[in-house]
Enzyme design. Structure first.
Site, PDB file in Angstrom:
ATOM      1  N   ASP A 136      40.732  48.251  36.266  1.00  0.00           N
ATOM      2  CA  ASP A 136      41.064  46.862  35.955  1.00  0.00           C
ATOM      3  C   ASP A 136      42.174  46.680  34.916  1.00  0.00           C
ATOM      4  O   ASP A 136      42.503  45.547  34.557  1.00  0.00           O
ATOM      5  CB  ASP A 136      39.799  46.125  35.487  1.00  0.00           C
ATOM      6  CG  ASP A 136      38.821  45.921  36.632  1.00  0.00           C
ATOM      7  OD1 ASP A 136      39.281  45.572  37.737  1.00  0.00           O
ATOM      8  OD2 ASP A 136      37.607  46.123  36.441  1.00  0.00           O
ATOM      9  N   ASP A 196      40.256  44.567  45.667  1.00  0.00           N
ATOM     10  CA  ASP A 196      40.795  43.953  44.446  1.00  0.00           C
ATOM     11  C   ASP A 196      41.885  44.817  43.802  1.00  0.00           C
ATOM     12  O   ASP A 196      42.754  44.326  43.090  1.00  0.00           O
ATOM     13  CB  ASP A 196      39.680  43.748  43.407  1.00  0.00           C
ATOM     14  CG  ASP A 196      38.335  43.360  43.989  1.00  0.00           C
ATOM     15  OD1 ASP A 196      38.065  43.715  45.147  1.00  0.00           O
ATOM     16  OD2 ASP A 196      37.548  42.720  43.284  1.00  0.00           O
TER      17      ASP A 196
HETATM   18  N1  GLY Z   1      35.653  42.418  41.253  1.00  0.00           N
HETATM   19  C1  GLY Z   1      36.519  41.343  41.035  1.00  0.00           C
HETATM   20  C2  GLY Z   1      36.104  40.113  41.704  1.00  0.00           C
HETATM   21  O1  GLY Z   1      34.985  39.670  41.521  1.00  0.00           O
HETATM   22  O2  GLY Z   1      36.883  39.550  42.432  1.00  0.00           O
END
Ligand code: GLY
Length: 398
Positions: free
Chosen positions: A115, A175
């Site tokens: 992230d 993501d």
């Molecule tokens: N894991 C990131 C989201 O909830 O989009």
């Protein structure tokens, strides 16, 4: 006779402007004004809590829920403040953006999850773009190196999570496409093409293994570390393994639009257009264009909407509209406009001093975990601000 004709014309003009409703310019400006008020109140609420960043609200009590910089969303509020500074030129917002950006700096050393791109590029990336602050370059480059440690050259992808090794050997979530923007910045800034090659490899493998023939995608694909091939394809936050989890689809739409912008490679534009076509023409996209949390959630229409997916989709479509022919451009902008109008309506746009001082209501974090369901989320606000800014710059041209 003349008076009658003038009256007729006046009533026609009145009727047509009523039918048209509020202009997009007014929708945008009203939303920005409201976001400035809410975000300044958020800054005040957190100014004495030196390491905290906004996350959501407690749905039972309405109280603000915060996190430290470790939470994957820590960069979004600083990013929102940068966008609002850009939109308003308000020095108070610039100072706040600097202060909240500094709260995230230690994430440049994070190597235990993917992230880092979200955390640093939304905060320091926007800060650098707007201020050319040299100190921000070091943070972004260090963060890019940290993120790159998660790339496995045998598999050709960046590992998303270290959790649950019994279930996932090398999990990659859709993501993760969003984190590539940081690496592509690092490639341009440092001249080290490793960052570029690694991003292209990740994006290509994701096309190969995450996407289904209809251009919907899995949330999680885990790879066998010996063969390098997928051993699991499933969901984590969606309704089922084969469902169409809304935010995941939009991470992909945004990710491939961004990849096309940064590389000029046609295959990414084709991906983005195909994903957009699926999401726009799907029968379960509601009339007001804000998706349910999952396009295939079992109780539609009695399922929560996800404003974060709506805001992210609007932002991505506005960008993508700049890369396509006239017909598609019109279609993408028409959907984005409907999304922005809906998000700017009282149903979604919070009244001053409510909603824990977040801008938008009604997002969904993870319905299967009963976590953050129908609440404000900091990234919904961030991508709403980005969509407003993109619309203002690219469409209204001011
Ligand atoms: N894991 C990131 C989201 O909830 O989009």
């Amino acid at each position: 006779m003349k008076a009658f004709f003038i009256a007729l014309c006046m009533s026609f003009i009145g009727f047509s402007s009523m039918a048209k409703g509020e202009s997009m310019k007014d929708v945008i400006n009203r939303s920005i004004d409201q976001a400035v008020v809410q975000s300044k109140a958020m800054v005040n609420a957190l100014s004495s809590q030196k390491d905290r960043l906004p996350k959501s609200i407690n749905p039972q009590t309405g109280e603000l829920v915060t996190s430290d910089s470790r939470w994957w969303c820590s960069g979004f509020f600083p990013g929102t403040l940068w966008y609002l500074y850009e939109l308003s030129n308000d020095e108070q917002l610039r100072e706040a953006a600097e202060e909240f950006t500094a709260r995230v700096e230690r994430e440049k050393f994070t190597t235990n999850n993917h992230d880092v791109g979200f955390m640093l590029y939304c905060s320091f990336g926007n800060g650098l773009r707007l201020t050319q602050n040299k100190a921000y370059e070091e943070v972004l480059l260090t963060g890019s190196k940290s993120l790159s440690t998660r790339y496995n050259p045998e598999i050709g992808l960046i590992k998303s999570w270290d959790s649950n090794p019994a279930k996932w050997q090398f999990p990659v979530i859709i993501d993760n496409m969003m984190n590539l923007e940081l690496l592509l910045w690092a490639s341009k800034y440092s001249g080290d093409s490793t960052f570029y090659k690694l991003s292209v490899s990740h994006a290509d493998k994701t096309i190969e293994h995450h996407y289904r023939p209809d251009y919907s995608c899995y949330h999680v694909v885990s790879y066998d570390t010996i063969t390098g091939e997928p051993h699991v394809k499933q969901t984590h936050q969606g309704a089922s393994d084969e469902s169409i989890w809304s935010r995941g689809q939009v991470w992909g739409l945004y990710g491939y639009s961004m990849m096309y912008r940064e590389t000029g490679l046609e295959r990414y534009l084709i991906m983005a257009k195909n994903i957009a076509a699926l999401l726009i023409h799907h029968p379960n996209l509601p009339e007001d264009k804000i998706p349910y949390w999952d396009y295939l959630a079992s109780e539609i229409p009695d399922e929560p909407r996800d404003a974060s997916a709506g805001a992210l989709m609007a932002s991505a479509l506005i960008e993508l509209s700049g890369y396509v022919d006239k017909k598609l451009k019109k279609e993408y902008l028409s959907i984005a406009e409907q999304q922005l109008r809906t998000l700017a309506s009282p149903e979604y746009l919070a009244k001053e001093g409510t909603n824990g001082n977040f801008v938008l209501k009604h997002s969904v974090g993870s319905k299967p975990h009963n976590s953050e369901v129908d609440v404000p989320l900091t990234y919904a606000d961030y991508y709403f601000m980005e969509a407003l800014l993109r619309y203002k710059k690219n469409v209204l041209k001011n």
